[in-house]
Design a protein around this motif. Structure first.
Motif, short mmCIF file in Angstrom:
data_model
loop_
_atom_site.label_atom_id
_atom_site.label_comp_id
_atom_site.label_asym_id
_atom_site.label_seq_id
_atom_site.Cartn_x
_atom_site.Cartn_y
_atom_site.Cartn_z
N GLU A 24 3.61 1.50 -16.34
CA GLU A 24 2.19 1.42 -16.68
C GLU A 24 1.39 1.57 -15.39
O GLU A 24 1.68 0.92 -14.39
CB GLU A 24 1.89 0.07 -17.34
CG GLU A 24 0.49 -0.05 -17.89
CD GLU A 24 0.23 -1.37 -18.57
OE1 GLU A 24 -0.92 -1.60 -19.00
OE2 GLU A 24 1.17 -2.18 -18.67
N LEU A 25 0.37 2.42 -15.43
CA LEU A 25 -0.33 2.79 -14.21
C LEU A 25 -1.76 2.26 -14.18
O LEU A 25 -2.39 2.05 -15.20
CB LEU A 25 -0.36 4.32 -14.05
CG LEU A 25 0.99 5.04 -14.05
CD1 LEU A 25 0.78 6.53 -13.85
CD2 LEU A 25 1.90 4.47 -12.98
N GLY A 26 -2.24 2.05 -12.95
CA GLY A 26 -3.62 1.69 -12.69
C GLY A 26 -3.92 2.03 -11.24
O GLY A 26 -3.05 2.56 -10.53
N ASP A 27 -5.12 1.74 -10.79
CA ASP A 27 -5.54 2.08 -9.43
C ASP A 27 -5.27 0.90 -8.52
O ASP A 27 -5.92 -0.15 -8.62
CB ASP A 27 -7.03 2.42 -9.44
CG ASP A 27 -7.49 3.04 -8.13
OD1 ASP A 27 -7.09 2.53 -7.06
OD2 ASP A 27 -8.25 4.02 -8.18
N GLY A 235 -4.32 3.15 1.63
CA GLY A 235 -4.64 2.81 0.25
C GLY A 235 -4.24 3.94 -0.68
O GLY A 235 -4.67 5.08 -0.50
N MET A 236 -3.41 3.65 -1.66
CA MET A 236 -2.95 4.65 -2.61
C MET A 236 -3.42 4.27 -4.01
O MET A 236 -3.73 3.12 -4.28
CB MET A 236 -1.43 4.77 -2.56
CG MET A 236 -0.89 5.21 -1.21
SD MET A 236 0.91 5.36 -1.16
CE MET A 236 1.40 3.63 -1.15
N ARG A 237 -3.45 5.20 -4.90
CA ARG A 237 -4.04 4.98 -6.21
C ARG A 237 -2.99 4.58 -7.25
O ARG A 237 -2.58 3.45 -7.33
CB ARG A 237 -4.83 6.22 -6.63
CG ARG A 237 -5.97 6.57 -5.66
CD ARG A 237 -6.98 5.44 -5.55
NE ARG A 237 -8.07 5.74 -4.61
CZ ARG A 237 -9.13 5.00 -4.45
NH1 ARG A 237 -9.27 3.89 -5.14
NH2 ARG A 237 -10.07 5.34 -3.58
N GLN A 238 -2.49 5.50 -8.04
CA GLN A 238 -1.55 5.15 -9.11
C GLN A 238 -0.14 4.93 -8.52
O GLN A 238 0.77 5.74 -8.71
CB GLN A 238 -1.54 6.22 -10.21
CG GLN A 238 -2.75 6.14 -11.12
CD GLN A 238 -4.04 6.57 -10.44
OE1 GLN A 238 -4.04 7.49 -9.62
NE2 GLN A 238 -5.13 5.91 -10.76
N THR A 239 -0.01 3.82 -7.83
CA THR A 239 1.25 3.53 -7.13
C THR A 239 2.34 3.02 -8.07
O THR A 239 3.47 2.83 -7.63
CB THR A 239 1.02 2.47 -6.04
OG1 THR A 239 0.38 1.33 -6.64
CG2 THR A 239 0.16 3.02 -4.93
#
Length: 362
Positions: A24-27, A235-239
């Motif tokens: 499950e992905l998020g920022d 800083g990375m997004r959908q890690t």
């Protein structure tokens, strides 16, 4: 291909890939990636820390730790051969304006406590301010005991210094010690970390994740590290795709580290037998003792110059470099066993080494 160059060359297993695809992905910059948050919380809980932060690499988590503990003009005390001093591009000095104070590393991989104590500077404007002690475990495959780790942490506390573990292969150390002392591997890992302010734990070495490392520490330190990570472009997004791989590695691929240790012992034993059977190796090859998944052997440069191309042609890769000791030139080979090196790969490599030995003596 049989690749001994590093345990960073591993590929995700089918099960790990499935976990990644199901994530499950998020920022993560907004701290709303549920998969990354779950990894951070789980790892911190398992290892006895308040919080954790996912980052791209062990180099970055070590840098975040040093910059979280130290200000410009502060000093970090570490080993001359530590990864944080020798192999991370001087990042602490270049990006953090932190002065390194390197100390000699002993044969067992430790720093002498008296050397650490002597390196701590008095409160005097002539000196950089000593703020942090770093310990690496494992170091070149060598394991530092929980008793030694505790003694360094105690010394740091006595002098009001923070202390950090570069634990890129901490689970290899915990695996070896847990087997020797008949303890649970996670219990041993927590014991190794006890008294330390921060830990850098790599997920992409022996644990087999494709990318990533964790910085663990107090909530306050991790909050500072999060700001620094953003400043450094980390800083990375959908890690969640990467965090899922790391979480799978911690939950499913720690127990199998014993296989890597066993394979490395088998490789060392096989090479030792060759040195006893073939005259071409005698006086030209020295094996270092194996504790975990890394074997170093020193070889006469001319012999190494013949062996490395032969092995590469046969699909076996390893790394090495020249050095001088007591006026004698050596080529140090580094063999690293990992989840993509099987027992049959060890057997095949030893067969190739025997064939090479026969060719040298024909």
């Amino acid at each position: 291909m049989i690749d001994f160059r590093s345990d960073t060359v591993t590929k995700p297993t089918a099960e790990m890939k499935a976990a990644m695809m199901a994530a499950e992905l998020g920022d993560d910059v907004f701290q709303d990636c549920p998969t990354t948050n779950a990894l951070q919380h789980w790892a911190a809980s398992q290892l006895g820390f308040e919080a954790a932060l996912f980052a791209s690499s062990g180099t970055q988590t070590n840098l975040l730790a040093m910059m979280s503990h130290c200000q410009r003009g502060d000093e970090v005390i570490l080993g001359q051969d530590w990864h944080t001093y020798r192999w991370e591009g001087g990042g602490a000095a270049v990006l953090g304006s932190i002065q390194p104070q390197p100390l000699p590393v002993q044969a067992d991989g430790s720093l002498l406590l008296e050397d650490i104590a002597a390196a701590i500077k008095p409160d005097d404007p002539h000196f950089a301010r000593s703020r942090l002690v770093v310990v690496e475990n494992t170091i070149a495959g060598k394991v530092l005991s929980p008793e030694y780790m505790a003694s360094v942490a105690k010394l740091a506390r006595q002098h009001q210094l923070a202390c950090h573990i570069d634990g890129a292969r901490l689970m290899n150390a915990a695996t070896k010690l847990a087997a020797e002392r008949e303890q649970d591997v996670w219990q041993m890992a927590r014991q190794l970390c006890q008294g330390y302010d921060t830990l850098s734990l790599c997920l992409s070495k022996g644990l087999g994740a494709p990318v990533g490392s964790l910085l663990l520490g107090s909530a306050a330190v991790i909050q500072r590290a999060r700001r620094l990570r953003k400043m450094l472009g980390g800083g990375m997004r959908q890690t969640g795709l990467l965090a899922a791989a790391g979480h799978y590695a911690l939950q499913h691929q720690v127990a199998r580290l014993t296989d890597d240790h066993k394979h490395c012992q088998q490789l060392a034993a096989g090479i030792q037998q060759l040195t006893e059977r073939y005259a071409c190796w005698q006086g030209k090859l020295r094996l270092q003792p194996v504790q975990t998944n890394i074997l170093f052997c020193d070889m006469a440069p001319a012999l190494a110059a013949a062996l490395l191309p032969y092995l590469k042609q046969q699909g076996v890769l390893l790394s090495g470099s020249n050095y001088s000791h007591a006026g004698t030139q050596w080529h140090r080979l580094r063999w690293v066993c990992h989840l993509d090196i099987s027992a049959s790969d060890i057997a095949r490599t030893l067969e190739l080494l025997e064939t090479f030995s026969k060719q040298q003596e024909s």
